[in-house]
Design a protein around this motif. Structure first.
Motif: not given
Length: 243
Positions: A122-127, A67-71, A27-31, A3-9
């Motif tokens: 494929p079974d990942t849950i996205q909050y 927390v995983r930060a992408l760019r 909750l594995d990580e916030a992205v 499970a991951i959480a999409s996070c804009s803060f």
């Protein structure tokens, strides 16, 4: 299942993480994906940028949340100065993104997020941070997406209060009720006025872009040039000084 959480803060995504921790949800990580103006300058409103990097990320990590930060490789400037390659407007700068069909949202935010999502099981849950009183947005949730705010009956106002109690409410909520880049064509007057008053160097960057020749459109948003908004604010200041 991961499970991951999409996070804009913003308040809703941070409240989602706080609820996950409170209720023992997986909750594995916030992205988080940071949109960049250019290679060095963040697209986040400076107060929000500082809140994210100096307060929120360290706080989440102390709580045990990775927390995983992408760019993206692409930036606002890269899109703005890109040239149209075909048709009657060939050679013109693409210039300001179109409100409602924002290429910055597509190429600088959604693209790296989707690239990352393809690496997940494929079974990942996205909050997704959508409050229980945002009915239309809840109806657009896709497969594998879940709103913990809906699950735990949390409204937008309650999400804000939860973040406030936890010391994790972004300072941008002092002048706006939405998140967005400081160059966003959907920015409201209060957001633009804040940029004009408190971040003149960023404001000047936008005026410099307005002055570039050979743009496909001079409009910053649906109705105005950025220079028009600048003149309006300057006129308001002159009237205030004369009063």
């Amino acid at each position: 299942m991961s499970a991951i959480a999409s996070c804009s803060f913003g308040k809703d995504s941070l409240a989602t993480i706080l609820l996950a921790l409170e209720h023992g949800e997986p909750l594995d990580e916030a992205v988080y994906c940071e949109v960049m103006f250019d290679a060095d300058l963040s697209g986040e409103v400076p107060e929000h940028r500082d809140f994210i990097h100096e307060k929120a990320i360290p706080a989440l990590e102390r709580m045990g949340v990775k927390v995983r930060a992408l760019r993206a490789e692409q930036t606002y400037m890269g899109l703005f100065t890109g040239q149209i390659t075909r048709g009657p407007k060939k050679g013109l700068l693409r210039a300001f993104p179109i409100a409602g069909r924002c290429a910055v949202q597509r190429d600088c935010k959604l693209k790296p997020i989707r690239q990352f999502q393809r690496t997940l099981p494929p079974d990942t849950i996205q909050y997704i941070g959508i409050a229980k009183d945002e009915t239309k947005r809840l109806q657009r949730l896709g497969k594998g997406q879940l709103s913990l705010l809906e699950k735990y009956n949390c409204t937008e106002q309650e999400a804000r209060q939860l973040c406030q109690r936890s010391g994790l409410l972004s300072p941008v909520y002092q002048f706006t009720d939405r998140g967005g880049c400081w160059f966003c064509p959907n920015a409201g007057r209060a957001e633009l006025r804040h940029l004009y008053d408190h971040h003149p160097a960023l404001w000047d960057r936008m005026l410099e872009l307005q002055a570039l020749p050979g743009k496909v459109s001079e409009k910053f948003n649906r109705t105005e040039r950025f220079s028009d908004i600048d003149e309006q604010f300057h006129g308001e200041d002159m009237l205030a000084d004369a009063a």
